[in-house]
Design a protein around this motif. Structure first.
Motif, PDB file in Angstrom:
ATOM      1  N   ILE A  32      20.299  -3.410   4.385  1.00 35.12           N
ATOM      2  CA  ILE A  32      19.667  -4.101   2.933  1.00 35.12           C
ATOM      3  C   ILE A  32      19.607  -5.483   2.643  1.00 35.12           C
ATOM      4  CG2 ILE A  32      18.998  -3.521   0.420  1.00 35.12           C
ATOM      5  CD1 ILE A  32      19.381  -1.111   1.869  1.00 35.12           C
ATOM      6  N   SER A  33      20.799  -5.528   3.272  1.00 34.54           N
ATOM      7  CA  SER A  33      21.197  -7.358   2.309  1.00 34.54           C
ATOM      8  C   SER A  33      20.929  -8.160   3.160  1.00 34.54           C
ATOM      9  CB  SER A  33      22.945  -6.879   2.263  1.00 34.54           C
ATOM     10  OG  SER A  33      24.406  -6.486   1.943  1.00 34.54           O
ATOM     11  N   LEU A  34      20.346  -7.865   4.233  1.00 36.66           N
ATOM     12  CA  LEU A  34      19.823  -9.224   4.728  1.00 36.66           C
ATOM     13  C   LEU A  34      18.505  -9.203   4.632  1.00 36.66           C
ATOM     14  CD1 LEU A  34      19.169 -11.057   7.514  1.00 36.66           C
ATOM     15  CD2 LEU A  34      18.392  -9.262   8.948  1.00 36.66           C
ATOM     16  N   GLY A  35      17.571  -8.225   4.524  1.00 37.22           N
ATOM     17  CA  GLY A  35      16.357  -8.202   3.860  1.00 37.22           C
ATOM     18  C   GLY A  35      16.130  -8.533   2.627  1.00 37.22           C
ATOM     19  N   GLY A  36      17.299  -8.436   1.457  1.00 41.36           N
ATOM     20  CA  GLY A  36      17.317  -9.050  -0.041  1.00 41.36           C
ATOM     21  C   GLY A  36      17.029 -10.328   0.136  1.00 41.36           C
ATOM     22  N   THR A  64       3.932 -13.237  -7.127  1.00 41.31           N
ATOM     23  CA  THR A  64       5.306 -13.332  -6.153  1.00 41.31           C
ATOM     24  C   THR A  64       5.386 -11.086  -6.668  1.00 41.31           C
ATOM     25  OG1 THR A  64       6.266 -14.918  -6.511  1.00 41.31           O
ATOM     26  CG2 THR A  64       7.766 -13.124  -5.747  1.00 41.31           C
ATOM     27  N   ASN A  65       5.039 -10.762  -7.996  1.00 41.27           N
ATOM     28  CA  ASN A  65       4.988  -9.519  -8.401  1.00 41.27           C
ATOM     29  C   ASN A  65       4.125  -8.750  -7.983  1.00 41.27           C
ATOM     30  OD1 ASN A  65       8.061  -9.763  -9.489  1.00 41.27           O
ATOM     31  ND2 ASN A  65       7.138  -9.942 -11.463  1.00 41.27           N
ATOM     32  N   VAL A  66       3.057  -8.988  -8.104  1.00 37.68           N
ATOM     33  CA  VAL A  66       1.565  -8.553  -7.779  1.00 37.68           C
ATOM     34  C   VAL A  66       1.467  -8.333  -5.555  1.00 37.68           C
ATOM     35  CG1 VAL A  66      -0.598  -7.999  -7.529  1.00 37.68           C
ATOM     36  CG2 VAL A  66       0.669  -8.824  -9.577  1.00 37.68           C
ATOM     37  N   LEU A  67       2.309  -9.165  -5.487  1.00 37.36           N
ATOM     38  CA  LEU A  67       1.750  -9.389  -4.363  1.00 37.36           C
ATOM     39  C   LEU A  67       3.204  -8.522  -3.689  1.00 37.36           C
ATOM     40  CD1 LEU A  67       1.223 -10.609  -1.335  1.00 37.36           C
ATOM     41  CD2 LEU A  67       3.124 -12.606  -1.804  1.00 37.36           C
ATOM     42  N   GLY A  68       4.550  -8.079  -4.433  1.00 37.55           N
ATOM     43  CA  GLY A  68       5.092  -7.598  -3.879  1.00 37.55           C
ATOM     44  C   GLY A  68       5.089  -5.994  -4.258  1.00 37.55           C
ATOM     45  N   CYS A  69       3.762  -5.726  -4.984  1.00 39.47           N
ATOM     46  CA  CYS A  69       3.192  -4.674  -5.057  1.00 39.47           C
ATOM     47  C   CYS A  69       2.772  -3.584  -4.234  1.00 39.47           C
ATOM     48  CB  CYS A  69       2.862  -3.939  -6.218  1.00 39.47           C
ATOM     49  SG  CYS A  69       4.100  -4.953  -8.003  1.00 39.47           S
ATOM     50  N   LEU A  70       1.711  -4.693  -3.454  1.00 41.36           N
ATOM     51  CA  LEU A  70       0.484  -4.432  -2.607  1.00 41.36           C
ATOM     52  C   LEU A  70       1.238  -4.629  -1.083  1.00 41.36           C
ATOM     53  CD1 LEU A  70      -2.370  -4.745  -1.866  1.00 41.36           C
ATOM     54  CD2 LEU A  70      -2.190  -6.963  -0.894  1.00 41.36           C
ATOM     55  N   LEU A  71       2.851  -5.086  -0.976  1.00 39.85           N
ATOM     56  CA  LEU A  71       2.544  -4.783   0.291  1.00 39.85           C
ATOM     57  C   LEU A  71       3.607  -3.494   0.138  1.00 39.85           C
ATOM     58  CD1 LEU A  71       4.584  -8.003   1.068  1.00 39.85           C
ATOM     59  CD2 LEU A  71       2.416  -7.433   1.838  1.00 39.85           C
ATOM     60  N   MET A  72       4.610  -2.985  -0.922  1.00 39.58           N
ATOM     61  CA  MET A  72       5.306  -1.814  -1.303  1.00 39.58           C
ATOM     62  C   MET A  72       3.884  -0.970  -0.842  1.00 39.58           C
ATOM     63  SD  MET A  72       8.100  -0.457  -1.421  1.00 39.58           S
ATOM     64  CE  MET A  72       8.911  -1.598  -1.682  1.00 39.58           C
ATOM     65  N   GLY A  73       3.026  -1.090  -1.291  1.00 37.26           N
ATOM     66  CA  GLY A  73       1.845   0.041  -0.867  1.00 37.26           C
ATOM     67  C   GLY A  73       1.195  -0.091   0.463  1.00 37.26           C
ATOM     68  N   LEU A  75       3.855  -0.509   3.003  1.00 39.97           N
ATOM     69  CA  LEU A  75       4.310  -0.142   3.506  1.00 39.97           C
ATOM     70  C   LEU A  75       4.821   1.647   2.961  1.00 39.97           C
ATOM     71  CD1 LEU A  75       7.337  -0.012   4.807  1.00 39.97           C
ATOM     72  CD2 LEU A  75       8.309  -0.943   3.120  1.00 39.97           C
ATOM     73  N   MET A  76       4.448   2.569   2.286  1.00 45.00           N
ATOM     74  CA  MET A  76       4.408   2.916   1.781  1.00 45.00           C
ATOM     75  C   MET A  76       3.198   3.554   2.507  1.00 45.00           C
ATOM     76  SD  MET A  76       6.736   3.745   0.185  1.00 45.00           S
ATOM     77  CE  MET A  76       7.338   2.919   0.791  1.00 45.00           C
ATOM     78  N   GLY A  77       2.347   3.290   3.112  1.00 43.07           N
ATOM     79  CA  GLY A  77       1.110   3.546   4.130  1.00 43.07           C
ATOM     80  C   GLY A  77       1.357   3.870   5.290  1.00 43.07           C
ATOM     81  N   VAL A  78       2.314   2.840   6.485  1.00 48.02           N
ATOM     82  CA  VAL A  78       3.045   2.662   7.016  1.00 48.02           C
ATOM     83  C   VAL A  78       3.860   3.569   7.364  1.00 48.02           C
ATOM     84  CG1 VAL A  78       0.840   1.429   7.441  1.00 48.02           C
ATOM     85  CG2 VAL A  78       3.990   1.172   7.013  1.00 48.02           C
ATOM     86  N   THR A  79       4.505   4.544   8.536  1.00 45.46           N
ATOM     87  CA  THR A  79       5.458   4.984   8.775  1.00 45.46           C
ATOM     88  C   THR A  79       5.907   4.640   9.721  1.00 45.46           C
ATOM     89  OG1 THR A  79       4.773   7.664   8.885  1.00 45.46           O
ATOM     90  CG2 THR A  79       6.565   6.950   9.996  1.00 45.46           C
ATOM     91  N   PRO A  80       7.264   3.458   9.554  1.00 48.62           N
ATOM     92  CA  PRO A  80       8.121   2.321  10.559  1.00 48.62           C
ATOM     93  C   PRO A  80       8.633   3.522  11.800  1.00 48.62           C
ATOM     94  CG  PRO A  80       8.466   1.915   8.275  1.00 48.62           C
ATOM     95  CD  PRO A  80       7.865   3.631   8.555  1.00 48.62           C
ATOM     96  N   PHE A  88      15.043  -1.516   5.281  1.00 50.10           N
ATOM     97  CA  PHE A  88      15.252  -3.461   5.609  1.00 50.10           C
ATOM     98  C   PHE A  88      13.688  -4.437   4.390  1.00 50.10           C
ATOM     99  CE2 PHE A  88      13.604  -6.925   7.405  1.00 50.10           C
ATOM    100  CZ  PHE A  88      14.585  -8.073   7.641  1.00 50.10           C
ATOM    101  N   LEU A  89      13.073  -3.335   4.679  1.00 50.44           N
ATOM    102  CA  LEU A  89      11.649  -4.011   3.858  1.00 50.44           C
ATOM    103  C   LEU A  89      11.287  -3.814   2.716  1.00 50.44           C
ATOM    104  CD1 LEU A  89       8.865  -3.609   7.364  1.00 50.44           C
ATOM    105  CD2 LEU A  89      10.628  -5.678   6.080  1.00 50.44           C
ATOM    106  N   GLY A  90      11.493  -2.585   2.286  1.00 46.84           N
ATOM    107  CA  GLY A  90      11.237  -2.409   0.532  1.00 46.84           C
ATOM    108  C   GLY A  90      12.292  -2.521  -0.235  1.00 46.84           C
TER     109      GLY A  90
END
Length: 149
Positions: A32-36, A64-73, A75-80, A88-90
């Motif tokens: 999480i720290s590395l990702g942050g 930045t915030n809208v792109l982050g929201c899209l990428l969070m969505g 991420l929620m649609g895939v199973t790592p 790490f990503l979220g």
């Protein structure tokens, strides 16, 4: 201690690693720290590429915030494949990339400068576009899977 094993493919062979059991807290904190740090550097890069001052519209933070929201969505649609990848990503990358504090300060700056319309558009646009983007994320994943299959 987490035990690393190999997942069995439908044919019976072993093809991809996965972890069974809890993730050790120090490993979770480290990823999480590395990702942050990576996410914060990405946000800083966008802010440097699109600077603004005073009551100018804060496009960099909105994007930045809208792109982050899209990428969070997305991420929620895939199973790592690894349980450390989602934190790490979220929490890490996207948590460091998006920013509520800068959004709040920029909104206050717009209001203090009597840029009422810009402040209203910034707040409303951030909420509406952010919610729309996070909703579109899983749809993007679903559509890409349909196109690939």
């Amino acid at each position: 201690m987490a035990r690393r094993e190999r997942a069995r493919s439908p044919g019976g062979g072993r093809d991809r690693p996965y972890y069974r059991g809890p993730v050790p807290p120090f490993r979770l904190l480290a990823v999480i720290s590395l990702g942050g740090a990576i996410g914060a550097l990405g946000r800083w890069g966008i802010a440097q590429a699109m600077p603004h001052a005073g009551t100018a519209f804060p496009w960099a933070t909105l994007i930045t915030n809208v792109l982050g929201c899209l990428l969070m969505g997305v991420l929620m649609g895939v199973t790592p494949p690894d349980p450390l990848l989602r934190p790490f990503l979220g929490t890490g990358v996207l948590g460091g990339f998006t920013t509520f504090s800068t959004f709040a300060i920029e909104t206050r700056t717009l209001l203090a400068g009597h840029a009422w319309l810009q402040a209203w558009l910034y707040v409303a646009g951030s909420v509406v576009l952010g919610l729309t983007a996070v909703r579109l994320g899983p749809a993007v994943v679903h559509r890409s899977r349909g196109a690939a299959g």
